[in-house]
Enzyme design. Structure first.
Site, PDB file in Angstrom:
ATOM      1  CG  ASP A   8      17.363 -29.369  85.072  1.00  0.00           C
ATOM      2  OD1 ASP A   8      18.208 -30.087  84.493  1.00  0.00           O
ATOM      3  OD2 ASP A   8      17.132 -28.185  84.751  1.00  0.00           O
ATOM      4  NE  ARG A  40      19.059 -23.859  78.875  1.00  0.00           N
ATOM      5  CZ  ARG A  40      19.375 -24.915  79.596  1.00  0.00           C
ATOM      6  NH1 ARG A  40      20.601 -25.428  79.538  1.00  0.00           N
ATOM      7  NH2 ARG A  40      18.484 -25.484  80.389  1.00  0.00           N
ATOM      8  CB  SER A 117      23.100 -31.832  86.212  1.00  0.00           C
ATOM      9  OG  SER A 117      23.518 -30.906  85.231  1.00  0.00           O
TER      10      SER A 117
END
Length: 226
Positions: A8, A40, A117
């Protein structure tokens, strides 16, 4: 077949809170960490919601909309130039300090290293190159190709197809518990990068196979991938 390591990117290799100093200049030092956290959290929430609703936009759009939400929540008024600057800087966030060296050592272990990703291929390529770690990976695999986000099972199947890998020979390395659980559900091996000792793994009855505090811990696990 050598093991495949799927890394990731955001929050695992790259520090998603790397803009706190810049946020401090724009919103104040006390507000900056809170703003970064909400930004986030909403970025990820928007990706989950859009995957479930089959209302796909790129991860960059989720990021932009999450920034707008975080600012509105905290009453932070950015100028258009400041907003644009933050979003542009997000494309070149820094890697965590130990990442370049750890990746170099893992390359020597014989494992096949891939970046995996939520970001588009173009965005991730730019991010990794800016951090000086693109050459560590055989390729970048983006969820954008299937118009969904982690932890949709379709994105893990897409990775295996793109990497020519088998689930039972693939390890996900992620700092995000939702990603670890998604890979576990797909039959992969898992490593959780628990950078914050206070972070709690989701109590779903499925634990990561390995837990490390940073990527240096992976080099000590290399013999278990054989």
């Amino acid at each position: 077949m050598p093991p495949t390591l799927a890394f990731d990117v955001y929050g695992t290799l790259i520090d998603t809170h790397g803009l706190i100093p810049l946020l401090g200049e724009m919103a104040g030092e006390e507000t900056a960490p809170v703003l970064s956290r909400i930004w986030r959290e909403k970025q990820l929430e928007y990706s989950f919601r859009r995957a479930l609703a089959r209302d796909y936009v790129t991860f960059a759009t989720c990021t932009r909309q999450a920034l707008d939400y975080a600012c509105a929540t905290l009453g932070v008024r950015l100028t258009p130039a400041e907003r644009d600057s933050l979003l542009e800087r997000y494309r070149t966030l820094p890697a965590f300090p130990e990442v370049p060296g750890a990746l170099a050592r893992l390359q020597d272990s014989g494992a096949r290293l891939y970046a995996f990703s939520n970001g588009t291929r173009e965005a991730v390529e730019q991010l990794l190159r800016a951090a000086g770690i693109r050459d560590a990976f055989l390729d970048v695999v983006s969820v954008d190709a299937v118009s969904s986000f982690k932890p949709d099972p379709a994105v893990y199947a897409h990775f295996l197809a793109q990497a020519g890998a088998r689930a039972d020979r693939t390890w996900l390395v992620s700092g995000n518990p939702f990603d670890v659980l998604g890979a576990d559900h797909a039959g992969w091996h898992t490593v959780w990068v628990q950078r914050d000792a206070a972070q709690v793994f989701d109590p779903w009855g499925h634990e990561p196979e390995q837990v490390v505090s940073d990527l240096n811990g992976l080099t000590r696990l290399a013999t278990t991938w054989g």
